[in-house]
Design a protein around this motif. Structure first.
Motif, PDB file in Angstrom:
ATOM      1  N   ALA A 264      40.770  52.300  41.722  1.00  0.00           N
ATOM      2  CA  ALA A 264      41.827  52.408  39.978  1.00  0.00           C
ATOM      3  C   ALA A 264      41.681  53.752  40.087  1.00  0.00           C
ATOM      4  O   ALA A 264      43.044  54.042  39.503  1.00  0.00           O
ATOM      5  CB  ALA A 264      40.704  50.933  39.569  1.00  0.00           C
TER       6      ALA A 264
ATOM      7  N   SER B  61      40.148  39.460  39.132  1.00  0.00           N
ATOM      8  CA  SER B  61      40.475  40.779  39.913  1.00  0.00           C
ATOM      9  C   SER B  61      40.795  41.820  38.602  1.00  0.00           C
ATOM     10  O   SER B  61      40.888  41.856  37.402  1.00  0.00           O
ATOM     11  CB  SER B  61      41.492  41.211  40.519  1.00  0.00           C
ATOM     12  OG  SER B  61      42.282  40.842  40.902  1.00  0.00           O
ATOM     13  N   LEU B  62      40.920  43.081  38.648  1.00  0.00           N
ATOM     14  CA  LEU B  62      41.169  44.377  38.558  1.00  0.00           C
ATOM     15  C   LEU B  62      42.721  44.875  38.575  1.00  0.00           C
ATOM     16  O   LEU B  62      42.499  45.338  39.716  1.00  0.00           O
ATOM     17  CB  LEU B  62      40.541  45.609  37.581  1.00  0.00           C
ATOM     18  CG  LEU B  62      41.485  46.838  37.003  1.00  0.00           C
ATOM     19  CD1 LEU B  62      41.329  46.297  35.371  1.00  0.00           C
ATOM     20  CD2 LEU B  62      40.235  48.115  37.476  1.00  0.00           C
TER      21      LEU B  62
ATOM     22  N   TYR C  81      42.140  43.329  33.113  1.00  0.00           N
ATOM     23  CA  TYR C  81      40.824  42.361  33.297  1.00  0.00           C
ATOM     24  C   TYR C  81      41.375  41.551  33.650  1.00  0.00           C
ATOM     25  O   TYR C  81      41.544  40.605  32.180  1.00  0.00           O
ATOM     26  CB  TYR C  81      40.250  42.958  32.444  1.00  0.00           C
ATOM     27  CG  TYR C  81      39.215  44.399  32.322  1.00  0.00           C
ATOM     28  CD1 TYR C  81      38.105  44.837  33.775  1.00  0.00           C
ATOM     29  CD2 TYR C  81      40.188  45.073  31.632  1.00  0.00           C
ATOM     30  CE1 TYR C  81      38.156  46.017  33.353  1.00  0.00           C
ATOM     31  CE2 TYR C  81      39.583  46.496  31.899  1.00  0.00           C
ATOM     32  CZ  TYR C  81      38.876  47.236  33.202  1.00  0.00           C
ATOM     33  OH  TYR C  81      37.986  48.492  32.654  1.00  0.00           O
TER      34      TYR C  81
ATOM     35  N   LEU D 250      42.742  45.397  42.484  1.00  0.00           N
ATOM     36  CA  LEU D 250      40.981  45.076  42.842  1.00  0.00           C
ATOM     37  C   LEU D 250      40.273  43.765  41.716  1.00  0.00           C
ATOM     38  O   LEU D 250      39.787  43.755  41.213  1.00  0.00           O
ATOM     39  CB  LEU D 250      40.633  46.407  42.732  1.00  0.00           C
ATOM     40  CG  LEU D 250      41.465  47.221  42.628  1.00  0.00           C
ATOM     41  CD1 LEU D 250      41.212  49.059  42.367  1.00  0.00           C
ATOM     42  CD2 LEU D 250      42.065  47.456  43.984  1.00  0.00           C
TER      43      LEU D 250
ATOM     44  N   ARG E 289      35.298  44.887  32.448  1.00  0.00           N
ATOM     45  CA  ARG E 289      33.595  44.377  33.439  1.00  0.00           C
ATOM     46  C   ARG E 289      33.976  45.142  34.156  1.00  0.00           C
ATOM     47  O   ARG E 289      34.602  45.552  34.837  1.00  0.00           O
ATOM     48  CB  ARG E 289      34.141  42.769  33.836  1.00  0.00           C
ATOM     49  CG  ARG E 289      34.563  41.673  33.175  1.00  0.00           C
ATOM     50  CD  ARG E 289      35.408  40.513  34.663  1.00  0.00           C
ATOM     51  NE  ARG E 289      33.447  40.497  35.046  1.00  0.00           N
ATOM     52  CZ  ARG E 289      34.588  38.663  36.202  1.00  0.00           C
ATOM     53  NH1 ARG E 289      35.224  38.387  36.048  1.00  0.00           N
ATOM     54  NH2 ARG E 289      33.424  38.804  36.760  1.00  0.00           N
TER      55      ARG E 289
ATOM     56  N   LEU F  32      32.990  46.988  37.993  1.00  0.00           N
ATOM     57  CA  LEU F  32      33.097  46.926  39.505  1.00  0.00           C
ATOM     58  C   LEU F  32      32.687  47.945  39.957  1.00  0.00           C
ATOM     59  O   LEU F  32      31.547  48.976  39.720  1.00  0.00           O
ATOM     60  CB  LEU F  32      34.646  47.488  39.323  1.00  0.00           C
ATOM     61  CG  LEU F  32      35.946  46.913  39.075  1.00  0.00           C
ATOM     62  CD1 LEU F  32      36.204  47.052  37.687  1.00  0.00           C
ATOM     63  CD2 LEU F  32      37.205  47.375  40.092  1.00  0.00           C
TER      64      LEU F  32
ATOM     65  N   TYR G 242      36.285  42.336  41.512  1.00  0.00           N
ATOM     66  CA  TYR G 242      36.021  42.556  40.911  1.00  0.00           C
ATOM     67  C   TYR G 242      34.244  42.545  41.814  1.00  0.00           C
ATOM     68  O   TYR G 242      32.825  42.958  41.596  1.00  0.00           O
ATOM     69  CB  TYR G 242      34.941  41.480  39.532  1.00  0.00           C
ATOM     70  CG  TYR G 242      35.936  41.404  39.388  1.00  0.00           C
ATOM     71  CD1 TYR G 242      36.877  43.159  38.153  1.00  0.00           C
ATOM     72  CD2 TYR G 242      36.386  40.121  38.617  1.00  0.00           C
ATOM     73  CE1 TYR G 242      37.085  43.260  36.944  1.00  0.00           C
ATOM     74  CE2 TYR G 242      37.527  40.729  37.124  1.00  0.00           C
ATOM     75  CZ  TYR G 242      38.201  41.946  36.770  1.00  0.00           C
ATOM     76  OH  TYR G 242      38.407  41.591  35.706  1.00  0.00           O
ATOM     77  N   THR G 243      33.619  41.736  43.093  1.00  0.00           N
ATOM     78  CA  THR G 243      32.415  42.101  44.183  1.00  0.00           C
ATOM     79  C   THR G 243      33.493  42.757  45.315  1.00  0.00           C
ATOM     80  O   THR G 243      34.371  43.031  45.685  1.00  0.00           O
ATOM     81  CB  THR G 243      32.848  40.162  44.631  1.00  0.00           C
ATOM     82  OG1 THR G 243      34.406  40.050  45.183  1.00  0.00           O
ATOM     83  CG2 THR G 243      32.104  39.702  43.279  1.00  0.00           C
TER      84      THR G 243
ATOM     85  N   ALA H 225      35.526  50.237  44.361  1.00  0.00           N
ATOM     86  CA  ALA H 225      36.714  49.627  43.879  1.00  0.00           C
ATOM     87  C   ALA H 225      37.253  50.074  42.660  1.00  0.00           C
ATOM     88  O   ALA H 225      37.798  50.649  42.102  1.00  0.00           O
ATOM     89  CB  ALA H 225      36.453  48.072  43.396  1.00  0.00           C
ATOM     90  N   ASP H 226      36.075  50.986  41.330  1.00  0.00           N
ATOM     91  CA  ASP H 226      36.442  51.741  40.579  1.00  0.00           C
ATOM     92  C   ASP H 226      36.860  53.135  40.863  1.00  0.00           C
ATOM     93  O   ASP H 226      37.710  53.463  40.316  1.00  0.00           O
ATOM     94  CB  ASP H 226      34.613  52.078  40.092  1.00  0.00           C
ATOM     95  CG  ASP H 226      34.875  52.691  38.332  1.00  0.00           C
ATOM     96  OD1 ASP H 226      36.059  51.845  37.850  1.00  0.00           O
ATOM     97  OD2 ASP H 226      33.810  53.510  38.023  1.00  0.00           O
TER      98      ASP H 226
END
Length: 565
Positions: free
Chosen positions: A294, A324-325, A320, A382, A284, A286, A384-385, A290-291
């Motif tokens: 990571a 969250s990741l 995933y 982390l 998904r 991010l 997703y939003t 957040a991306d």
């Protein structure tokens, strides 16, 4: 258009004035029709005073002479006239005209029984009902105007302080950028040059040549990232594509986010480390911050594994979850060298701290700790939003810069005036506001308010003195018009007029006017003296009266009765 609160207040005030004026008028000789007309007129004039305050004031003064019920409207109109008088000259002229007009009408109305004492009393009454409300209204208006001006000046000061603070931050960023460029740039350039020379050395074997190539690529990438950070510090803005000046597009694409994790793993494998990468769950997207976080988690985990456990296997997992990741980097225990010890590793201890700050900025968290087999585990969660603390999804570099920014004494535009003063008056610098160097508008307003307060204080002092004088004259007039009931009882019918008049006050005062209205008939051919009592009547609207009638030099009748006040 009036706001709802003001409209409701005006309606209520108009109703109160209408009812009060109608009630006062009904206590006099006016009938119900006249009382209703007076109440309606007061209710209509009340909201009109906001549009034509001076006209309504003069109209109220003129109409209150024949119509006593309109008396409550006079101080209300004077209040509005005082608030809306544009200059002191106009205000003085308006209120002087109103007082003079009211005094003239009262003098004309009471001309048969007019005396100096009655003139003093009427003057005092007009000053209290017209001048005092006007002064209070004008003072209130100047207070509101000065408060508005001070608020504008406060906002201007805060805005200027914010600009000064921003300039100071820009200068500090430029200084940091220059230091980084001068120190790190030189060292990275030397590393790149020497590794490039080693890479083409014919004596190197294939394995060593690959290692040198990895070092050279790492130094080149570090140079690009350094240029990007320096550019951000100098300009204060981030490039739209996230790449620094001169950075290749391939570096910008692969060095950012989850997509660059594979490149990190490949680079570590090329350096001889045993690195495995595993993805689980449905991938998904991010948010940008957040991306990038990571990517930094994996980068920090690999860096620590290479420094503290060289040669140990490293496992990278991107899991995933529904919300969250989870990024996890785990390494086993490193092999112990034959000499029984490991080389000393230089570490500032700031990597994991900064990583935790990055994760908190995007609403995530970092977990670190040893593994049961002696290795080490670094994991990040982390979402997703985008978190509420970072609704716009700012760049990671900006986040790190804002997080590590040192405290400053400057207060932002949302701070209050007291915080500005405390922040700027620590004893080492000047306070935020120098009251000796105020803007012309503020100085003029404060000077005008000071003069207005002085004039108001002088007028109030005059009114207090006049009130004292008026009270003295009123007492003197009361002595001419009032007797005690026991003195009335002591006087006998048949006594000589000369003897009786020696025991009674003269009665030539405005306080005895109207005492014969509604009184019993006067005996034929007699002259009477009517006086008021020192005691109260049987009700609030009635006054007790003592009347003495004389004929042929003797007291032929004395009567006690009550008349309407």
């Amino acid at each position: 258009m009036w706001p709802v609160r003001r409209a409701v207040g005006e309606v209520l005030l108009a109703l109160v004035l209408a009812v009060s004026t109608a009630g006062i008028e009904s206590l006099g000789d006016g009938g119900p029709v006249r009382s209703a007309a007076v109440g309606l007129a007061a209710g209509l004039l009340s909201p009109l005073r906001r549009v034509l305050p001076l006209t309504v004031l003069l109209a109220a003064v003129v109409c209150s002479a024949p119509l006593d019920g309109l008396a409550p409207l006079v101080p209300v109109a004077a209040w509005s006239a005082g608030r809306r008088s544009t200059g002191p000259g106009r205000a003085v002229g308006t209120f002087t005209s109103a007082v003079a007009l009211g005094l003239g009408l009262d003098a004309f109305k009471d001309s048969p029984g007019l005396s100096l004492s009655s003139m003093v009393f009427f003057t005092m009454w007009l000053l209290i009902t017209i001048v005092v409300p006007g002064i209070v209204g004008g003072y209130w208006y100047q207070r509101d105007a000065l408060a508005d001006l001070l608020e504008q000046y406060r906002v201007q000061i805060l805005r200027e302080r914010a600009m000064v603070a921003e300039q100071a931050r820009l200068r500090e960023r430029q200084r940091i950028a220059q230091d980084m460029h001068d120190s790190l740039g030189h060292q990275l350039a030397l590393i790149s040059v020497h590794t490039g020379a080693l890479e083409v050395d014919r004596e190197l074997t294939g394995r060593r040549r690959e290692t040198v190539a990895v070092l050279r690529e790492a130094s080149v990438t570090a140079m690009h990232e350094l240029r990007e950070v320096v550019g951000l510090l100098r300009e204060g803005t981030e490039p739209a594509d996230g790449a620094g000046p001169g950075a290749p597009a391939a570096v910008s694409r692969t060095r950012r986010g989850v997509a660059g994790v594979e490149g990190l793993a490949e680079a570590s494998r090329a350096a001889g480390a045993a690195v495995t990468l595993r993805h689980t769950g449905e991938r998904r997207p991010l948010p940008p911050a957040a991306d990038h976080t990571a990517y930094r988690v994996v980068q920090e985990g690999l860096t620590n594994a290479h420094k503290h456990a060289p040669g140990a296997p490293v496992a990278i997992e991107l899991r995933y979850e529904p919300d969250s990741l989870v990024v996890e980097v785990a390494n086993g225990p490193g092999p112990v060298p034959a000499g029984g010890g490991r080389p000393e590793v230089v570490s500032g201890g700031q990597g994991l701290t900064g990583l935790g700050e990055r994760a908190r900025l995007v609403g995530g968290m970092i977990h670190t700790g040893p593994r049961p087999d002696g290795g080490f585990r670094l994991a990040g969660v982390l979402p997703y939003t985008v978190s509420e603390s970072d609704p716009a999804g700012p760049s990671p570099l900006r986040e790190a810069r804002e997080t590590r920014r040192s405290p400053t004494t400057f207060v932002g535009p949302a701070g209050d005036f007291g915080e500005q003063t405390r922040a700027g008056s620590s004893g080492e610098g000047d306070p935020v506001i120098d009251w000796n160097d105020l803007p012309k508008e503020l100085s003029k307003a404060m000077s005008k308010r000071s003069k207005g307060c002085g004039i108001a204080a002088l007028i109030i002092l005059v009114l207090v003195i006049a009130a004292g004088v008026g009270g003295y004259f009123l007492l003197k007039e009361g002595d001419k018009a009032m007797i005690e009931p026991k003195k009335y009882d002591a006087i006998k019918v048949g006594s000589t007029e000369e003897e009786v008049r020696k025991q009674l006050p003269q009665g030539d005062t405005f306080l005895t006017k109207g005492l014969d209205e509604g009184a019993p008939p006067i005996p034929a051919g007699a002259s009477c003296l009517s006086l008021t009592s020192t005691e109260m009547g049987s009700s609030w609207d009635k006054s007790p009266v003592f009347r003495f009638c004389f004929k042929d030099g003797r007291l032929i009748e004395k009567k006690s009765f009550e008349v309407k006040s």
